[in-house]
Design an enzyme around this catalytic site. Structure first.
Site, PDB file in Angstrom:
ATOM      1  N   CYS A  21     -77.921  -7.210  -6.908  1.00 29.62           N
ATOM      2  CA  CYS A  21     -79.301  -7.843  -7.723  1.00 29.62           C
ATOM      3  C   CYS A  21     -79.823  -8.820  -7.055  1.00 29.62           C
ATOM      4  O   CYS A  21     -78.874  -9.365  -6.413  1.00 29.62           O
ATOM      5  CB  CYS A  21     -78.730  -8.283  -9.143  1.00 29.62           C
ATOM      6  SG  CYS A  21     -80.143  -9.321 -10.185  1.00 29.62           S
TER       7      CYS A  21
ATOM      8  N   CYS B 161     -74.832 -10.652  -7.892  1.00 31.36           N
ATOM      9  CA  CYS B 161     -76.281 -11.181  -7.866  1.00 31.36           C
ATOM     10  C   CYS B 161     -76.690 -12.415  -7.126  1.00 31.36           C
ATOM     11  O   CYS B 161     -75.935 -13.301  -7.315  1.00 31.36           O
ATOM     12  CB  CYS B 161     -76.765 -11.365  -9.613  1.00 31.36           C
ATOM     13  SG  CYS B 161     -78.438 -12.058  -9.921  1.00 31.36           S
TER      14      CYS B 161
ATOM     15  N   CYS C 234     -88.737 -27.053 -12.814  1.00 32.98           N
ATOM     16  CA  CYS C 234     -88.082 -26.297 -14.009  1.00 32.98           C
ATOM     17  C   CYS C 234     -87.128 -27.245 -14.388  1.00 32.98           C
ATOM     18  O   CYS C 234     -86.114 -27.886 -13.690  1.00 32.98           O
ATOM     19  CB  CYS C 234     -87.229 -25.219 -13.595  1.00 32.98           C
ATOM     20  SG  CYS C 234     -88.168 -23.883 -12.533  1.00 32.98           S
TER      21      CYS C 234
ATOM     22  N   CYS D 235     -83.065 -27.327 -14.392  1.00 28.93           N
ATOM     23  CA  CYS D 235     -82.516 -26.895 -13.189  1.00 28.93           C
ATOM     24  C   CYS D 235     -82.094 -28.052 -12.155  1.00 28.93           C
ATOM     25  O   CYS D 235     -83.005 -28.796 -11.624  1.00 28.93           O
ATOM     26  CB  CYS D 235     -83.609 -25.859 -12.442  1.00 28.93           C
ATOM     27  SG  CYS D 235     -82.498 -25.268 -10.992  1.00 28.93           S
TER      28      CYS D 235
ATOM     29  N   ARG E 238     -76.261 -10.084 -21.533  1.00 27.77           N
ATOM     30  CA  ARG E 238     -75.409 -10.645 -20.849  1.00 27.77           C
ATOM     31  C   ARG E 238     -75.184 -12.142 -21.156  1.00 27.77           C
ATOM     32  O   ARG E 238     -75.966 -12.940 -21.187  1.00 27.77           O
ATOM     33  CB  ARG E 238     -75.799 -10.753 -19.330  1.00 27.77           C
ATOM     34  CG  ARG E 238     -74.880 -11.511 -18.273  1.00 27.77           C
ATOM     35  CD  ARG E 238     -75.299 -11.120 -17.034  1.00 27.77           C
ATOM     36  NE  ARG E 238     -75.091  -9.894 -16.670  1.00 27.77           N
ATOM     37  CZ  ARG E 238     -76.130  -9.045 -16.318  1.00 27.77           C
ATOM     38  NH1 ARG E 238     -77.135  -9.603 -15.637  1.00 27.77           N
ATOM     39  NH2 ARG E 238     -75.927  -7.887 -16.178  1.00 27.77           N
TER      40      ARG E 238
ATOM     41  N   CYS F  29     -85.608 -27.018  -4.090  1.00 29.56           N
ATOM     42  CA  CYS F  29     -86.577 -26.206  -4.572  1.00 29.56           C
ATOM     43  C   CYS F  29     -87.758 -27.007  -4.600  1.00 29.56           C
ATOM     44  O   CYS F  29     -87.548 -28.264  -5.431  1.00 29.56           O
ATOM     45  CB  CYS F  29     -86.049 -25.268  -5.746  1.00 29.56           C
ATOM     46  SG  CYS F  29     -87.475 -24.379  -6.213  1.00 29.56           S
TER      47      CYS F  29
ATOM     48  N   CYS G  55     -84.047  -7.328 -14.877  1.00 33.02           N
ATOM     49  CA  CYS G  55     -82.971  -8.196 -15.831  1.00 33.02           C
ATOM     50  C   CYS G  55     -83.933  -9.402 -15.851  1.00 33.02           C
ATOM     51  O   CYS G  55     -84.320 -10.153 -15.006  1.00 33.02           O
ATOM     52  CB  CYS G  55     -81.848  -8.664 -14.633  1.00 33.02           C
ATOM     53  SG  CYS G  55     -80.849  -9.891 -15.413  1.00 33.02           S
TER      54      CYS G  55
END
Ligand code: SF4
Length: 364
Positions: free
Chosen positions: A130, A98, A58, A61, A262, A54, A190
């Site tokens: 999702c 998801c 972040c 991550c 969650r 990616c 979400c």
């Protein structure tokens, strides 16, 4: 006390977060019982359909290409691979799949078309679908809705102030705009965040202000405890204590009374007793499966044993909202616009990332 309010202030939320533990638990569980069946847990399976590589930074991550984390990247999975995994998840007791892709934002083209086919395929298995694919435009959200998407995940991560200490390649407003684009469709939202990234309690309250003042509030809110992965700028953060997790879950339950709260990343660091306390405090959803994108998660059988022990049952799909109908690609009302949206890239300097760079932790 359990009505939905969109005018929570940081001071009010801090007062809740800091209540004596027994009062906090009592208040949270009282609201929880008014709004939800306390013995039912919604179980989602998170599937990484495109891992690693990616472009974003972040700080938490392991999938960011610039960090040396040993995560192996892969191409987008095929529709058949995804359907096979969804079936396995269904057999394991999940009502929702998801699908996560390590993308900055959705780009119109063959890969997005393939994701739309995955959405159709899973919806036809009578499971809630999702996606978490990064920023989306209104047109892209409409196309996902038309394919039968049930929920779109886009986390705020932290307060607006602390977000800048963790990420420099995306802006907080882009996150809010994406949620707004999803809200223009019939797809549910979400959105939640992560604790344990070095933020203070005010930042946790700030994130809950941002989530609770959304109108409508998100239908589900993941509360993650950071899993500090070696090679990321946050690798040295200490795990959050179970008490912080319980306080965060209980406070979330009070300010987001109707939302499914969650338990997400960080469950492997929690005992069964700790998780039971979170359920008592108002958590009513978990991610199942031995991996959460790339970080470890408890085994499905372990979760089922825990539910049996606690007398809890997995929620059936489409309990909260009717199943969307999937429109086939050939009948679509929404064309691919080939959009090139200008999502922001603030690129400000983050001290912690600069320090990591100096230690050779970053690729660039
Ligand atoms: S959180 Fe998402 S956008 Fe950020 S680096 Fe990881 S995969 Fe990329």
């Amino acid at each position: 006390m359990s009505e939905v309010r969109h005018n929570w202030t940081k001071e009010e939320i801090l007062e809740i977060y800091n209540r004596p533990m027994m009062e906090l638990l009592y208040d949270a569980t009282t609201i929880h019982r008014k709004q939800h069946d306390p013995n039912v847990v919604q179980v989602s399976t998170l599937l990484s359909i495109k891992t690693g590589g990616c472009s974003e930074d972040c700080g938490y991550c392991p999938q960011a290409a610039r960090y040396h984390t040993g995560v192996e990247g892969n191409d987008l999975m095929t529709v058949n691979q995804v359907k096979a995994q969804a079936l396995r998840a269904k057999e394991g007791g999940s009502s929702r799949v998801c699908m996560g892709a390590a993308w900055r934002n959705v780009k119109d083209g063959p890969e997005f078309d393939q994701v739309l086919e995955m959405v159709r395929g899973i919806n036809k298995l009578d499971m809630e679908v999702c996606c978490t694919l990064g920023m989306v435009t209104e047109n892209q959200a409409q196309r996902l809705a038309e394919a039968g998407l049930y929920a779109y995940n886009h986390n705020l991560d932290s307060s607006e102030e602390y977000y800048k200490e963790v990420i420099s390649t995306r802006g907080y407003q882009d996150r809010l705009d994406t949620i707004d684009n999803v809200r223009k469709t019939n797809v549910t939202v979400c959105s939640g965040g992560i604790i344990g990234m070095g933020e203070n309690v005010e930042d946790r309250a700030g994130m809950l202000v941002a989530l609770s003042t959304l109108n409508p509030q998100p239908e589900s809110t993941p509360i993650n405890a950071l899993v500090a992965v070696e090679g990321t700028p946050l690798e040295e953060e200490k795990p959050v204590s179970i008490w912080e997790m319980v306080r965060m879950v209980a406070t979330t339950r009070i300010v987001l009374p109707e939302t499914q709260v969650r338990l997400s990343a960080g469950r492997t660091q929690m005992s069964r007793e700790g998780q039971a306390m979170c359920f008592f405090a108002g958590a009513n959803s978990i991610f199942a499966g031995d991996k959460l994108l790339t970080t470890p998660n408890p085994d499905v059988n372990e979760d089922m044993k825990m539910f049996e022990l606690l007398g809890m049952n997995p929620q059936k799909p489409f309990t909260k909202k009717v199943q969307p109908q999937s429109v086939e690609a050939s009948d679509s009302k929404f064309e691919s616009l080939g959009e090139k949206p200008k999502w922001t890239r603030p690129e400000h300097k983050i001290d912690r990332n600069e320090a990591a760079k100096a230690k050779g932790k970053l690729v660039k």
